[in-house]
Design a protein around this motif. Structure first.
Motif, PDB file in Angstrom:
ATOM      1  N   PHE A 127       0.843  -0.951   0.494  1.00 10.78           N
ATOM      2  CA  PHE A 127       0.037   0.397  -0.260  1.00 10.78           C
ATOM      3  C   PHE A 127       0.891   1.209   0.201  1.00 10.78           C
ATOM      4  N   GLN A 128       1.895   1.210   1.165  1.00  8.22           N
ATOM      5  CA  GLN A 128       3.174   1.968   0.852  1.00  8.22           C
ATOM      6  C   GLN A 128       3.869   2.409  -0.215  1.00  8.22           C
ATOM      7  N   ARG A 129       4.225   1.459  -1.290  1.00  8.86           N
ATOM      8  CA  ARG A 129       4.407   1.766  -2.448  1.00  8.86           C
ATOM      9  C   ARG A 129       3.749   2.208  -3.416  1.00  8.86           C
ATOM     10  N   ALA A 130       1.926   1.838  -3.283  1.00  2.30           N
ATOM     11  CA  ALA A 130       1.467   2.669  -4.309  1.00  2.30           C
ATOM     12  C   ALA A 130       1.058   3.677  -3.895  1.00  2.30           C
ATOM     13  N   LEU A 131       1.375   4.476  -2.852  1.00  2.93           N
ATOM     14  CA  LEU A 131       1.485   5.922  -2.741  1.00  2.93           C
ATOM     15  C   LEU A 131       2.415   6.929  -3.459  1.00  2.93           C
ATOM     16  N   LEU A 132       3.601   6.089  -2.639  1.00  2.83           N
ATOM     17  CA  LEU A 132       5.026   6.271  -3.160  1.00  2.83           C
ATOM     18  C   LEU A 132       4.507   6.410  -4.494  1.00  2.83           C
ATOM     19  N   ALA A 133       4.540   4.996  -5.886  1.00  5.18           N
ATOM     20  CA  ALA A 133       3.990   5.012  -7.436  1.00  5.18           C
ATOM     21  C   ALA A 133       3.376   6.271  -7.097  1.00  5.18           C
ATOM     22  N   ARG A 134       2.179   6.628  -6.549  1.00 10.23           N
ATOM     23  CA  ARG A 134       1.401   8.065  -6.453  1.00 10.23           C
ATOM     24  C   ARG A 134       2.019   9.181  -6.945  1.00 10.23           C
ATOM     25  N   ALA A 135       2.762   9.140  -5.675  1.00  8.23           N
ATOM     26  CA  ALA A 135       4.003  10.066  -5.718  1.00  8.23           C
ATOM     27  C   ALA A 135       4.671  10.982  -6.321  1.00  8.23           C
ATOM     28  N   LEU A 136       5.395   9.975  -7.682  1.00  2.00           N
ATOM     29  CA  LEU A 136       6.237   9.765  -9.044  1.00  2.00           C
ATOM     30  C   LEU A 136       5.930   9.592  -9.505  1.00  2.00           C
ATOM     31  N   LEU A 137       3.899  10.075  -9.928  1.00  3.31           N
ATOM     32  CA  LEU A 137       3.690   9.920 -11.463  1.00  3.31           C
ATOM     33  C   LEU A 137       4.326  10.876 -12.008  1.00  3.31           C
ATOM     34  N   ASP A 138       4.313  12.158 -11.975  1.00  3.10           N
ATOM     35  CA  ASP A 138       4.694  13.636 -12.677  1.00  3.10           C
ATOM     36  C   ASP A 138       5.750  13.658 -12.377  1.00  3.10           C
ATOM     37  N   ARG A 139       6.966  12.359 -11.490  1.00  5.09           N
ATOM     38  CA  ARG A 139       8.488  12.840 -11.885  1.00  5.09           C
ATOM     39  C   ARG A 139       9.084  14.303 -11.378  1.00  5.09           C
ATOM     40  N   PRO A 140       8.663  13.874 -10.205  1.00  2.00           N
ATOM     41  CA  PRO A 140       8.544  15.159  -9.588  1.00  2.00           C
ATOM     42  C   PRO A 140      10.152  16.049  -9.205  1.00  2.00           C
ATOM     43  N   ASP A 141      10.402  16.860  -8.795  1.00  4.19           N
ATOM     44  CA  ASP A 141      11.805  17.789  -8.228  1.00  4.19           C
ATOM     45  C   ASP A 141      12.313  17.287  -6.510  1.00  4.19           C
ATOM     46  N   LEU A 142      11.310  17.361  -6.012  1.00  2.25           N
ATOM     47  CA  LEU A 142      11.383  17.181  -4.646  1.00  2.25           C
ATOM     48  C   LEU A 142      10.041  16.079  -4.350  1.00  2.25           C
ATOM     49  N   LEU A 143      10.385  14.816  -3.486  1.00  2.00           N
ATOM     50  CA  LEU A 143       9.865  13.512  -2.956  1.00  2.00           C
ATOM     51  C   LEU A 143       9.719  14.036  -1.916  1.00  2.00           C
ATOM     52  N   ILE A 144       8.950  14.590  -1.042  1.00  2.00           N
ATOM     53  CA  ILE A 144       8.197  14.800   0.693  1.00  2.00           C
ATOM     54  C   ILE A 144       7.904  13.814   1.224  1.00  2.00           C
ATOM     55  N   LEU A 145       7.911  12.728   1.759  1.00  2.00           N
ATOM     56  CA  LEU A 145       7.521  11.719   3.147  1.00  2.00           C
ATOM     57  C   LEU A 145       6.835  12.231   4.587  1.00  2.00           C
ATOM     58  N   ASP A 146       5.875  11.959   4.613  1.00  2.00           N
ATOM     59  CA  ASP A 146       5.813  12.535   6.179  1.00  2.00           C
ATOM     60  C   ASP A 146       5.623  10.464   7.257  1.00  2.00           C
ATOM     61  N   GLU A 147       5.803   9.990   7.351  1.00  2.00           N
ATOM     62  CA  GLU A 147       6.123   9.428   8.386  1.00  2.00           C
ATOM     63  C   GLU A 147       5.569   8.504   7.839  1.00  2.00           C
ATOM     64  N   GLU A 165      15.979   5.827  -1.537  1.00  2.00           N
ATOM     65  CA  GLU A 165      17.813   6.452  -2.448  1.00  2.00           C
ATOM     66  C   GLU A 165      17.858   5.714  -3.901  1.00  2.00           C
ATOM     67  N   GLU A 166      17.344   4.333  -4.061  1.00  2.00           N
ATOM     68  CA  GLU A 166      17.244   4.101  -5.439  1.00  2.00           C
ATOM     69  C   GLU A 166      16.950   5.268  -6.380  1.00  2.00           C
ATOM     70  N   VAL A 167      15.834   5.855  -6.021  1.00  2.00           N
ATOM     71  CA  VAL A 167      14.715   7.094  -6.708  1.00  2.00           C
ATOM     72  C   VAL A 167      15.371   7.716  -6.792  1.00  2.00           C
ATOM     73  N   ARG A 168      16.381   8.504  -5.268  1.00  2.00           N
ATOM     74  CA  ARG A 168      16.431   9.578  -5.615  1.00  2.00           C
ATOM     75  C   ARG A 168      17.997   9.186  -7.336  1.00  2.00           C
ATOM     76  N   SER A 169      18.328   8.402  -6.669  1.00  2.00           N
ATOM     77  CA  SER A 169      19.891   7.649  -7.850  1.00  2.00           C
ATOM     78  C   SER A 169      19.554   7.994  -9.253  1.00  2.00           C
ATOM     79  N   GLU A 170      18.126   7.498  -9.356  1.00  2.00           N
ATOM     80  CA  GLU A 170      17.619   6.996 -10.591  1.00  2.00           C
ATOM     81  C   GLU A 170      16.734   8.070 -11.614  1.00  2.00           C
ATOM     82  N   THR A 171      16.250   9.169 -10.508  1.00  2.00           N
ATOM     83  CA  THR A 171      16.097  10.073 -11.033  1.00  2.00           C
ATOM     84  C   THR A 171      16.588  11.361 -10.735  1.00  2.00           C
ATOM     85  N   GLY A 172      17.589  11.559  -9.527  1.00  2.00           N
ATOM     86  CA  GLY A 172      18.029  12.774  -9.074  1.00  2.00           C
ATOM     87  C   GLY A 172      17.017  13.850  -8.948  1.00  2.00           C
TER      88      GLY A 172
END
Length: 248
Positions: A127-147, A165-172
């Motif tokens: 479920f949390q990975r699905a929420l992460l995928a939704r946050a990544l849909l628009d290729r964000p410059d800044l990813l914010i995670l609240d607990e 960490e991998e997302v940061r490495s892959e997308t910058g």
């Protein structure tokens, strides 16, 4: 030095006579992972909401880089378990996303092929990975995670942060996160900000973990954080490495 993605100067937030944040100065640079730690009621979620634009400062200013795209992963999201909804449908709300973009986001979140699963049938980690995928849909410059790992066990939380960490490495993208998983978070961060209504100390994980104010807030048992930090950081952060800053 390049312009920051977000710069906060003298930020104060008050609710009536209650001051939640008091003259906070803070910046997030491109590509860095910044973690905010602090006790309950220290203003961590308020700071995130201010960065997103959900709260107006009582004082101070928040400057965003032009065209900044932000992806947000909430602490939890409650869906009606009786509501039939596939992961693909969830990722297409409120704006329709193409099948290719959905597949790409799920791949980046570490759960490829989850499109046809029902949201109600997912495990906590999925479920949390699905929420992460939704946050990544628009290729964000800044990813914010609240607990974002609040409901996961320690192995699940550690796997989630490795994925970040991998997302940061892959997308910058830069990452700003709030967490109580001190051991795990310290190992995944470039910079840590210890918040308790104001910035108590900030710097590399090692600097903050050794700061007296950090130990006063979180207890002397936090040396284990350092052991884990050193275990994970036998490698260099490459271009994202930061010089050690003095905690103050």
């Amino acid at each position: 030095m390049t312009d920051p993605l977000v710069k906060i100067s003298g930020l104060s937030v008050r609710y009536g006579s209650n001051t939640v944040l008091d003259h906070v100065d803070f910046r997030i640079d491109r590509g860095e992972i910044v973690t905010i730690v602090g006790p309950n009621g220290s203003g961590k979620s308020t700071l995130l909401r201010a960065v997103i634009g959900g709260i107006s400062p009582s004082e101070g200013r928040i400057t965003h880089a032009a065209g900044l795209r932000i992806g947000y992963v909430p602490q939890k999201l409650v869906l009606d378990p009786t509501l039939p909804m596939t992961v693909a449908r969830f990722l297409s709300l409120p704006r329709r996303a193409s099948a290719a973009r959905i597949a790409d986001a799920l791949e980046r979140a570490g759960v490829p092929g989850l499109q046809t699963q029902q949201m109600a049938a997912l495990s906590g980690g999925q479920f949390q990975r699905a929420l992460l995928a939704r946050a990544l849909l628009d290729r964000p410059d800044l990813l914010i995670l609240d607990e974002a790992t609040a409901g996961l066990d320690q192995p699940g939380a550690a796997a989630f942060y490795r994925r970040i960490e991998e997302v940061r490495s892959e997308t910058g993208c830069a990452v700003l996160m709030v967490s109580h998983d001190l051991h795990v978070v310290m190992s995944a961060s470039d910079r840590v900000i210890c918040l308790n209504g104001h910035v108590c100390c900030e710097g590399t994980p090692q600097v903050v973990a050794e700061a007296p104010v950090y130990r006063a807030l979180f207890g002397e048992g936090t040396q284990g954080t350092l052991a884990l930090y050193q275990h994970h950081h036998d490698h260099d952060h490459g271009p994202h490495a930061k010089p050690v800053e003095e905690a103050h």
